[in-house]
Design a protein around this motif. Structure first.
Motif, PDB file in Angstrom:
ATOM      1  N   THR A 134      14.548  -8.664 -13.116  1.00  0.00           N
ATOM      2  CA  THR A 134      14.526  -7.083 -13.533  1.00  0.00           C
ATOM      3  C   THR A 134      15.047  -6.238 -12.637  1.00  0.00           C
ATOM      4  O   THR A 134      15.210  -6.252 -11.357  1.00  0.00           O
ATOM      5  N   ILE A 135      15.868  -5.523 -12.951  1.00  0.00           N
ATOM      6  CA  ILE A 135      16.328  -4.685 -12.555  1.00  0.00           C
ATOM      7  C   ILE A 135      16.218  -3.190 -12.787  1.00  0.00           C
ATOM      8  O   ILE A 135      16.085  -2.754 -14.113  1.00  0.00           O
ATOM      9  N   GLY A 136      16.202  -2.216 -11.402  1.00  0.00           N
ATOM     10  CA  GLY A 136      15.342  -0.707 -11.476  1.00  0.00           C
ATOM     11  C   GLY A 136      15.791  -0.362 -10.329  1.00  0.00           C
ATOM     12  O   GLY A 136      16.280  -0.630  -9.027  1.00  0.00           O
ATOM     13  N   TRP A 137      15.495   1.080 -10.505  1.00  0.00           N
ATOM     14  CA  TRP A 137      16.064   1.498  -9.368  1.00  0.00           C
ATOM     15  C   TRP A 137      14.917   2.677  -8.722  1.00  0.00           C
ATOM     16  O   TRP A 137      13.531   2.630  -9.391  1.00  0.00           O
ATOM     17  N   THR A 138      14.549   2.483  -7.452  1.00  0.00           N
ATOM     18  CA  THR A 138      12.734   2.637  -7.024  1.00  0.00           C
ATOM     19  C   THR A 138      13.537   3.946  -5.219  1.00  0.00           C
ATOM     20  O   THR A 138      15.089   3.200  -5.130  1.00  0.00           O
ATOM     21  N   LYS A 139      12.296   4.661  -4.731  1.00  0.00           N
ATOM     22  CA  LYS A 139      12.492   5.218  -4.192  1.00  0.00           C
ATOM     23  C   LYS A 139      12.516   4.205  -2.486  1.00  0.00           C
ATOM     24  O   LYS A 139      11.525   3.486  -2.803  1.00  0.00           O
ATOM     25  N   TRP A 140      13.316   4.026  -2.013  1.00  0.00           N
ATOM     26  CA  TRP A 140      13.329   3.180  -0.334  1.00  0.00           C
ATOM     27  C   TRP A 140      12.698   3.933   0.794  1.00  0.00           C
ATOM     28  O   TRP A 140      11.957   3.520   1.718  1.00  0.00           O
ATOM     29  N   ARG A 141      12.584   5.405   0.556  1.00  0.00           N
ATOM     30  CA  ARG A 141      12.482   6.046   1.816  1.00  0.00           C
ATOM     31  C   ARG A 141      11.857   7.432   0.904  1.00  0.00           C
ATOM     32  O   ARG A 141      12.598   8.084  -0.003  1.00  0.00           O
ATOM     33  N   ASP A 150       1.076  -1.430   0.011  1.00  0.00           N
ATOM     34  CA  ASP A 150      -0.097  -0.362   0.067  1.00  0.00           C
ATOM     35  C   ASP A 150       1.047   1.175  -0.102  1.00  0.00           C
ATOM     36  O   ASP A 150       0.749   2.586   0.441  1.00  0.00           O
ATOM     37  N   ILE A 151       1.892   1.051  -1.001  1.00  0.00           N
ATOM     38  CA  ILE A 151       2.736   2.538  -0.933  1.00  0.00           C
ATOM     39  C   ILE A 151       1.929   2.922  -1.914  1.00  0.00           C
ATOM     40  O   ILE A 151       1.159   3.140  -2.951  1.00  0.00           O
ATOM     41  N   PRO A 152       2.567   4.561  -1.977  1.00  0.00           N
ATOM     42  CA  PRO A 152       1.899   5.280  -3.276  1.00  0.00           C
ATOM     43  C   PRO A 152       2.272   4.737  -4.420  1.00  0.00           C
ATOM     44  O   PRO A 152       3.621   4.089  -4.850  1.00  0.00           O
ATOM     45  N   GLU A 153       1.570   5.185  -5.798  1.00  0.00           N
ATOM     46  CA  GLU A 153       1.489   4.461  -6.900  1.00  0.00           C
ATOM     47  C   GLU A 153       3.491   4.575  -7.308  1.00  0.00           C
ATOM     48  O   GLU A 153       3.734   3.935  -8.109  1.00  0.00           O
ATOM     49  N   ALA A 154       3.426   5.653  -6.910  1.00  0.00           N
ATOM     50  CA  ALA A 154       5.367   6.566  -8.253  1.00  0.00           C
ATOM     51  C   ALA A 154       6.593   5.708  -6.900  1.00  0.00           C
ATOM     52  O   ALA A 154       6.944   5.356  -7.669  1.00  0.00           O
ATOM     53  N   TYR A 155       5.833   5.001  -5.965  1.00  0.00           N
ATOM     54  CA  TYR A 155       7.434   4.334  -5.313  1.00  0.00           C
ATOM     55  C   TYR A 155       6.963   2.574  -5.681  1.00  0.00           C
ATOM     56  O   TYR A 155       8.175   1.624  -5.167  1.00  0.00           O
ATOM     57  N   GLN A 156       5.998   2.422  -6.563  1.00  0.00           N
ATOM     58  CA  GLN A 156       5.704   1.164  -6.615  1.00  0.00           C
ATOM     59  C   GLN A 156       6.011   0.956  -8.510  1.00  0.00           C
ATOM     60  O   GLN A 156       6.357  -0.530  -9.101  1.00  0.00           O
ATOM     61  N   LYS A 157       7.346   2.100  -9.079  1.00  0.00           N
ATOM     62  CA  LYS A 157       7.811   1.764 -10.254  1.00  0.00           C
ATOM     63  C   LYS A 157       8.930   1.622 -10.679  1.00  0.00           C
ATOM     64  O   LYS A 157       9.783   2.672  -9.487  1.00  0.00           O
ATOM     65  N   LEU A 158       9.335   0.672 -11.218  1.00  0.00           N
ATOM     66  CA  LEU A 158      10.557   1.643 -11.241  1.00  0.00           C
ATOM     67  C   LEU A 158      11.723   2.218 -12.407  1.00  0.00           C
ATOM     68  O   LEU A 158      10.664   2.447 -13.502  1.00  0.00           O
ATOM     69  N   ARG A 159      11.818   2.648 -12.328  1.00  0.00           N
ATOM     70  CA  ARG A 159      12.096   4.076 -12.639  1.00  0.00           C
ATOM     71  C   ARG A 159      13.997   3.367 -13.131  1.00  0.00           C
ATOM     72  O   ARG A 159      15.225   2.671 -12.905  1.00  0.00           O
ATOM     73  N   THR A 160      14.664   3.517 -14.933  1.00  0.00           N
ATOM     74  CA  THR A 160      15.867   3.465 -15.236  1.00  0.00           C
ATOM     75  C   THR A 160      16.998   4.190 -14.301  1.00  0.00           C
ATOM     76  O   THR A 160      18.358   3.823 -15.345  1.00  0.00           O
ATOM     77  N   PRO A 167      18.178   6.532 -10.828  1.00  0.00           N
ATOM     78  CA  PRO A 167      18.336   7.227  -9.735  1.00  0.00           C
ATOM     79  C   PRO A 167      17.324   9.340  -9.651  1.00  0.00           C
ATOM     80  O   PRO A 167      18.264   9.843  -8.936  1.00  0.00           O
ATOM     81  N   ASP A 168      16.784   9.436 -10.046  1.00  0.00           N
ATOM     82  CA  ASP A 168      16.021  10.125 -10.604  1.00  0.00           C
ATOM     83  C   ASP A 168      14.100  10.549 -10.791  1.00  0.00           C
ATOM     84  O   ASP A 168      13.922   9.625 -11.536  1.00  0.00           O
ATOM     85  N   ASP A 169      13.700  11.692 -10.103  1.00  0.00           N
ATOM     86  CA  ASP A 169      12.375  11.628 -10.289  1.00  0.00           C
ATOM     87  C   ASP A 169      11.188  12.285 -11.504  1.00  0.00           C
ATOM     88  O   ASP A 169      10.406  11.682 -12.062  1.00  0.00           O
ATOM     89  N   LYS A 193      21.915   4.849  -3.742  1.00  0.00           N
ATOM     90  CA  LYS A 193      22.800   6.778  -3.673  1.00  0.00           C
ATOM     91  C   LYS A 193      21.456   7.148  -3.255  1.00  0.00           C
ATOM     92  O   LYS A 193      19.805   7.529  -3.974  1.00  0.00           O
ATOM     93  N   GLY A 194      21.176   7.806  -1.976  1.00  0.00           N
ATOM     94  CA  GLY A 194      20.051   8.833  -1.581  1.00  0.00           C
ATOM     95  C   GLY A 194      19.240   7.944  -1.001  1.00  0.00           C
ATOM     96  O   GLY A 194      19.659   7.539  -0.451  1.00  0.00           O
ATOM     97  N   ASN A 195      18.153   8.487  -1.601  1.00  0.00           N
ATOM     98  CA  ASN A 195      17.109   8.540  -1.008  1.00  0.00           C
ATOM     99  C   ASN A 195      16.427   7.243  -2.286  1.00  0.00           C
ATOM    100  O   ASN A 195      15.757   6.262  -2.086  1.00  0.00           O
ATOM    101  N   TRP A 196      17.600   6.869  -3.193  1.00  0.00           N
ATOM    102  CA  TRP A 196      17.038   5.750  -4.075  1.00  0.00           C
ATOM    103  C   TRP A 196      17.815   4.386  -3.783  1.00  0.00           C
ATOM    104  O   TRP A 196      18.784   4.400  -3.389  1.00  0.00           O
ATOM    105  N   MET A 197      17.276   3.150  -4.318  1.00  0.00           N
ATOM    106  CA  MET A 197      18.278   1.767  -4.803  1.00  0.00           C
ATOM    107  C   MET A 197      18.056   1.342  -5.279  1.00  0.00           C
ATOM    108  O   MET A 197      16.882   1.431  -6.256  1.00  0.00           O
ATOM    109  N   LEU A 198      19.046   0.417  -6.352  1.00  0.00           N
ATOM    110  CA  LEU A 198      19.178   0.141  -7.458  1.00  0.00           C
ATOM    111  C   LEU A 198      18.871  -1.184  -6.613  1.00  0.00           C
ATOM    112  O   LEU A 198      19.456  -2.116  -5.952  1.00  0.00           O
ATOM    113  N   ILE A 199      17.802  -1.811  -7.311  1.00  0.00           N
ATOM    114  CA  ILE A 199      17.021  -3.418  -7.121  1.00  0.00           C
ATOM    115  C   ILE A 199      17.210  -4.139  -7.948  1.00  0.00           C
ATOM    116  O   ILE A 199      17.742  -3.819  -9.396  1.00  0.00           O
TER     117      ILE A 199
END
Length: 180
Positions: free
Chosen positions: A159-166, A108-118, A120-122, A143-149
């Motif tokens: 699947t490999i990508g960036w998402t915010k962990w906080r 139940d995290i916000p939708e923007a945090y359920q997506k992986l990005r290419t 570490p940038d909004d 890297k900062g508030n971002w994590m590569l998972i």
């Protein structure tokens, strides 16, 4: 703060100041000056079978850290850093325990945090939606508030990508899987 079995919490970062709480913990729970305190009030994570109790730190000085000792009532105090307790920054904590044990992404995290990005940038393009929360998520880099998972999909592709962990204000959306 990885809490030792005995924790004295002071009103100020000074051993001559008033002790506001004195907590002892074991596999059965806690014993405290305030008999109404329970483990979920005191600890962010509590794994007594692994000798692990984690308190939330909100400030730090050279030999002291300010902890929340009652999350339910937002009560805080100061703990003198010692060899029996270990202080980690969130970055160090996530790097150590997240890499060792994998991660849990909160539901139940916000939708923007359920997506992986290419990247570490909004503003980086989305690469993939989680669509589900994978059972095993491996932390590769922070890297900062971002994590590569990295995680395994249902079709055995990786699947490999960036998402915010906080969030920027410190709200967590991922945590090390301490049950391993």
């Amino acid at each position: 703060y990885v809490a030792p079995k005995e924790i004295q919490i002071y009103s100020k970062p000074d051993e001559k100041s008033k002790i506001v709480e004195d907590i002892n913990w074991n596999e059965l729970g806690i014993k405290a000056l305030n008999p109404d305190l329970c483990t979920k009030d005191v600890f962010e994570a509590f794994e007594p079978e692994h000798n692990f109790a984690l308190m939330n730190v909100i400030d730090e000085l050279d030999n002291w850290c300010e902890v929340v000792y009652n999350q339910n009532k937002s009560q805080k105090g100061w703990v003198k850093k010692s060899d029996s307790g270990k202080f980690y920054t969130w970055y160090d904590f996530m790097n150590r325990f997240g890499k060792e044990n994998g991660l849990t992404i909160f539901k139940d995290i916000p939708e923007a945090y359920q997506k992986l990005r290419t990247n570490p940038d909004d503003s980086a393009p989305f690469q993939k939606d989680f669509g589900y929360v994978p059972d095993e998520i491996n932390l590769t880099f922070i890297k900062g508030n971002w994590m590569l998972i990295k995680f395994l999909n249902f079709d055995n592709s990786v699947t490999i990508g960036w998402t915010k962990w906080r969030t920027d204000d410190g709200k967590l959306y991922a945590f090390p899987n301490l049950n391993n």
